[in-house]
Scaffold this active site. Structure first.
Site, PDB file in Angstrom:
ATOM      1  N   ASP B  18     -90.890  35.938 -39.669  1.00  0.00           N
ATOM      2  CA  ASP B  18     -91.711  35.020 -38.678  1.00  0.00           C
ATOM      3  C   ASP B  18     -91.662  36.081 -37.358  1.00  0.00           C
ATOM      4  OD1 ASP B  18     -93.304  33.319 -37.906  1.00  0.00           O
ATOM      5  OD2 ASP B  18     -91.968  32.003 -37.134  1.00  0.00           O
ATOM      6  N   HIS B 208     -87.571  24.290 -37.253  1.00  0.00           N
ATOM      7  CA  HIS B 208     -87.991  25.424 -36.780  1.00  0.00           C
ATOM      8  C   HIS B 208     -88.643  25.439 -35.349  1.00  0.00           C
ATOM      9  CE1 HIS B 208     -90.200  29.662 -37.865  1.00  0.00           C
ATOM     10  NE2 HIS B 208     -91.095  29.061 -36.932  1.00  0.00           N
ATOM     11  N   HIS B 210     -90.552  26.860 -31.735  1.00  0.00           N
ATOM     12  CA  HIS B 210     -90.846  27.967 -30.860  1.00  0.00           C
ATOM     13  C   HIS B 210     -90.726  27.651 -29.513  1.00  0.00           C
ATOM     14  CE1 HIS B 210     -93.245  30.599 -33.715  1.00  0.00           C
ATOM     15  NE2 HIS B 210     -92.632  29.865 -34.698  1.00  0.00           N
ATOM     16  N   CYS B 241     -97.199  33.455 -30.665  1.00  0.00           N
ATOM     17  CA  CYS B 241     -98.265  32.485 -30.979  1.00  0.00           C
ATOM     18  C   CYS B 241     -99.752  33.212 -30.548  1.00  0.00           C
ATOM     19  CB  CYS B 241     -97.879  31.226 -30.097  1.00  0.00           C
ATOM     20  SG  CYS B 241     -99.682  29.996 -30.396  1.00  0.00           S
TER      21      CYS B 241
END
Lengths: 312, 312
Positions: B18, B208, B210, B241
């Site tokens: 990621d 998960h 961010h 993002c």
């Protein structure tokens, strides 16, 4: 953890003081005034608008008098001035500050490095300022390095509680616990806040966190959960730490207010105005700032889906 | 909030997948392998080491096969591969991935934008991968945009729970709830984690987060407090993002591990090694990375006091 929070969280905006004080690029007096007036328009009830320290020590804030005299005084806002000693207190009173904020470190070494005097000398000076103020303005005193010292390491919780009690016994109502270099963790915060709230009403207690190690908002959550209701924060996450080049400074006001809004905690500040004001900071200080929400937007600022989505 | 935590928190390192997938600067296969081998040496038990998606869709990870074949296989580490469909599943099995991670968004619009298919088509593809795997490798499935969608906004909690149940009924053991674009808040996290833990044992659940809006570690705290025990994180806070240029990506591994160490939560990862490895990232990816602890150091990395302190 019980997240059914309803009580308001009060944000004291400190960018004009703790944010700008370490900036290398000179910010014009009129730009400082415009920033503070812009903040007043966002709905804050408390703004730390400047400091009255030696211009040699903090040249970036040498125009504190002109700033306090130039700002539009919103009657709903308490304009706070940081003062290091009685001389600074005299200047702050002359400039009509609504509240004086005094600072001493829990760490002797940090106080000697930062204030260039022992804690005992600092406390003696606080006494002079209390007499000077003579109940004509509010007083607040900060325990710096309350959660850790970059020179000494861990700070004894008992020492912090003892300093808080000394401040209160001297007649200083407002108390700030400051995590000066971002060493606090949520577990420690919950414990120390609970201890201090045995001696100080929540209405008089402020928590001042830095995001130096990424824990700023997690620490706010822990402190709020433990009963703290007032928090310092700086627009854009301005500020910093001389020991952590490139790391974040104060917790970021708009990131904090966004957290409150998303969690349903009333903060009483206009997030859209804050974001707009924060986006003017890079031009003002000459570099990017650490705040996230000004870059990412609010959750409700949705994006258009790509065109091809319609054909799938 | 009860901070007397003792249970270990498991960190799944996701930087090689990621993190690197959105990097514009090509990272050589041998450098990816060195990064993963370096991570294995830090003590992780789970590393998402790459993905087997179309090289057109994610050119940065087009060498997934070579990476999986080149890494030193630490017997204590589960090496996970992200796969979008049965074709990717075949490649991952050929490369001896230990676990396959499937992804579908809770938001139809986001799934169509990201996976270029409807959620129904995604689920049909998951069925094909379950049959392909035939119980020879572990399976995990991620609910992307579980806490909010950048196109649709709020996501119905019932829909997320329903998808989780569907995954489990299909024979997929591992479940990840992903806050793909950083829209989660601690209150929402506590509520959704509690709901999902009614259907999934904590040992099978991964969160998960961010840090797009600065709430990453606050959300970890809320999820851990609600019973979650496994978290994705990326070294240096790599990732990002597409809707938040300049904002942070995944929560930062060393910042998370530092929080655990300071709070007394066992994470089983060597923080010093992590920090050293994180400090190699700017050269690898060609830009500064968002992690804070690699800049600030650990709390215990004390600084010498200025000389003048001795004379005060």
């Amino acid at each position: 953890m019980n997240f059914e929070y309803k009580e308001p969280l009060i944000v004291q905006e400190v960018a004009p003081r703790d944010g700008l004080q370490i900036e290398k690029q000179w910010v014009e007096t009129e730009d400082k005034i415009a920033l503070i007036d812009g903040l007043s328009a966002c709905g804050f009830t408390r703004i730390e608008a400047g400091s009255f320290v030696s211009p040699k020590a903090i040249p970036a804030l040498r125009d504190g008098d002109a700033v306090f005299n130039g700002i539009r005084r919103d009657p709903g806002v308490i304009y706070v001035a940081l003062v290091p000693n009685v001389k600074g207190g005299e200047r702050a009173l002359a400039a009509n500050a609504d509240e004086l904020n005094l600072v001493m470190s829990a760490s002797q070494t940090h106080n000697r490095a930062n204030m260039r005097m022992s804690c005992e000398s600092s406390l003696a000076g606080f006494g002079d300022v209390v007499r000077l103020a003579a109940a004509t303005v509010s007083l607040n005193a900060t325990v710096a390095t309350a959660f850790g010292c970059p020179f000494e390491g861990q700070i004894d919780e008992e020492r912090v509680v003892s300093i808080v009690r000394t401040y209160r016994e001297m007649g200083i109502t407002g108390i700030t616990l400051a995590d000066t270099t971002g060493m606090a963790n949520p577990r420690q915060v919950a414990r120390l806040v609970a201890r201090v709230l045995e001696h100080v009403p929540a209405a008089d207690l402020t928590l001042h966190f830095h995001n130096t190690r990424g824990l700023g908002l997690a620490n706010v959550l822990a402190a709020y959960d433990a009963g703290a209701r007032r928090f310092d924060a700086a627009l854009g996450g301005l500020g910093g730490c001389p020991f952590a080049p490139g790391a974040s400074g104060n917790i970021c006001t708009e990131d904090l207010v966004n957290m409150c809004e998303e969690m349903g905690i009333p903060a009483g500040v206009d997030l859209q105005k804050l974001i707009a004001l924060s986006r003017t900071l890079p031009a003002l200080v000459g570099h990017e700032v650490p705040g996230q929400v000004a870059k990412a937007g609010r959750n409700c600022d949705l994006h258009p889906a790509p065109d091809y989505v319609r054909t799938i």
